[in-house]
Design a protein around this motif. Structure first.
Motif, mmCIF file in Angstrom:
data_model
loop_
_atom_site.group_PDB
_atom_site.id
_atom_site.type_symbol
_atom_site.label_atom_id
_atom_site.label_comp_id
_atom_site.label_asym_id
_atom_site.label_seq_id
_atom_site.Cartn_x
_atom_site.Cartn_y
_atom_site.Cartn_z
ATOM 1 N N SER A 195 0.803 -1.228 0.000
ATOM 2 C CA SER A 195 0.000 0.000 0.000
ATOM 3 C C SER A 195 0.839 1.284 0.000
ATOM 4 C CB SER A 195 -0.954 -0.012 1.194
ATOM 5 O OG SER A 195 -1.751 1.138 1.203
ATOM 6 N N ILE A 206 -1.944 -5.006 -5.219
ATOM 7 C CA ILE A 206 -2.516 -5.314 -3.908
ATOM 8 C C ILE A 206 -3.577 -6.401 -4.047
ATOM 9 C CG2 ILE A 206 -3.806 -4.407 -1.942
ATOM 10 C CD1 ILE A 206 -2.626 -1.656 -2.562
ATOM 11 N N ARG A 257 2.745 -11.737 -6.267
ATOM 12 C CA ARG A 257 1.851 -11.346 -5.164
ATOM 13 C C ARG A 257 0.697 -12.340 -5.037
ATOM 14 N NH1 ARG A 257 3.495 -9.295 -1.271
ATOM 15 N NH2 ARG A 257 1.537 -8.290 -0.677
#
Length: 397
Positions: free
Chosen positions: A23, A44, A98
């Protein structure tokens, strides 16, 4: 027993920190990979997507395996995929790594909740649940500054650091954790993934518990989604000061999670949940009416400390619904939380814009919490925990 408590806290802290890591780095990564603002958020979202989807699969699978093996494998995969994020050379490779980190976390985190009742005595379970949840709370408070400070050297450093520390944790877990083989018969360990959910679907207590858990996170998640927006509009706070307030909220959650076990033992699960959730109903309605920033900050601290007490208490009650499928229960709880928070973020925008700002969000959150409490009590979700707490209190006296 303290070694297990410390290990579980650190595992949840690493997973939580990795969740919040990207973030504060998003503008840097966006510039690094040359992508638009519209799609940058997938760096994210890739993590949460992987975690949410595979949590539903990881839990049922792990209930038929040795939890020690699953946790070690998950930690190793989590470490390697996070380290690989630091070597990403494009936007899509970063999203892939991710996503893999989120998948690894989906296999690792539920094993913490499922392992606590297996390696610790019943009297220590509420306290350890609270401390483990405190790892997530500490990550919420410290994840943003940690990512920012480490990224000052280079954007890759935070990923390498978290990955290396997670690898160290895997080595420690290998030396500390005992085997935790499934308690179900060997034949049933080969049951299909969907069949693992049948005991929960057919249990009215489980249905009530998970619906109440959904409402709990829907209310708190909706209120949290627009905290920053409301503070900017109401008090004209710059982003740096909003970030400071957010850190305080994380520390409030950490404080609450640390005393959750004590509160549960003293009051009992049912009385503690009733008192805490009733207080939240009142505070969510009152908060949007306040005009003093200092008073708002204090009330937010109380709100998040109270949530820090409730969440471990509720997770402990859910994992006691069926001892043979604790991994499935923990994973379903994780997916329920993610679904509620996603829905809450969407609803918060509608309520804020269309129905009178943050006051409507506060009322919605209060209604969700009141209904959640009613479902917990109506379904008798805390009944088993209440009986166990009463027996322990009698034996002590």
């Amino acid at each position: 027993m303290r070694k297990y408590t410390a290990l579980f806290f650190l595992i949840m802290f690493m997973i939580g920190t990795d969740t919040f890591l990207v973030s504060p780095m998003l503008p840097t990564l966006q510039a690094q990979f040359g992508v638009s603002t519209g799609i940058a958020g997938w760096m994210i979202g890739g993590y949460t997507l992987g975690s949410a989807i595979f949590a539903l699969i990881a839990g049922p699978l792990s209930d038929g395996w040795n939890r020690r093996t699953v946790m070690l494998s998950g930690l190793l995969a989590f470490s390697l995929s996070t380290i690989l994020c630091g070597f990403a050379d494009s936007f899509w490779t970063m999203c892939l790594f991710r996503f893999l980190a989120g998948v690894s976390a989906a296999f690792t985190a539920p094993q913490v909740w499922a392992s606590i009742p297996m390696v610790l005595p019943a009297s220590s379970i509420p306290k350890t649940m609270g401390i483990a949840f405190g790892g997530l709370a500490a990550a919420q408070a410290l994840g943003v500054p940690i990512g920012s400070w480490l990224a000052a050297a280079h954007w890759s450093v935070p990923f390498w650091t978290i990955g290396a520390l997670s690898l160290l944790l895997a080595a420690i877990a290998f030396s500390l954790l005992p085997d935790m083989k499934p308690s179900v018969p060997m034949g049933s360990s080969r049951a299909s993934i969907l069949s693992r959910y049948v005991p929960l679907i057919t249990s009215s207590r489980a249905r009530s518990g998970f619906f109440a858990y959904l409402l709990l996170h829907l209310g708190s998640g909706t209120a949290f989604a627009f905290v920053g927006k409301w503070m900017a509009d109401r008090f004209e706070l710059p982003i740096a000061q909003i970030g400071t307030v957010m850190m305080c909220l994380g520390f409030g959650t950490l404080l609450g999670s640390m005393v959750s076990g004590f509160v549960t033992r003293k009051m009992g699960p049912m009385r503690a949940s009733t008192a805490c959730m009733s207080l939240l109903v009142l505070l969510y309605v009152l908060l949007p009416q306040l005009t003093s920033l200092s008073v708002v900050a204090i009330l937010y601290l109380i709100i998040f400390a109270t949530l820090g007490i409730i969440f471990p208490l509720v997770m402990g009650a859910l994992t006691e619904l069926n001892a043979s499928i604790r991994g499935t229960i923990s994973s379903l709880a994780n997916s329920t939380m993610n679904a509620a928070n996603t829905l809450g973020a969407w609803l918060a925008g509608l309520l804020y814009v269309q129905l009178g700002g943050y006051a409507s969000i506060g009322i919605f959150a209060a209604i969700c919490l009141a209904l959640s409490l009613a479902m917990f009590l109506y379904g008798g979700v805390f009944r088993k925990n209440e009986e166990r707490t009463g027996k322990e209190a009698t034996s002590v006296s």
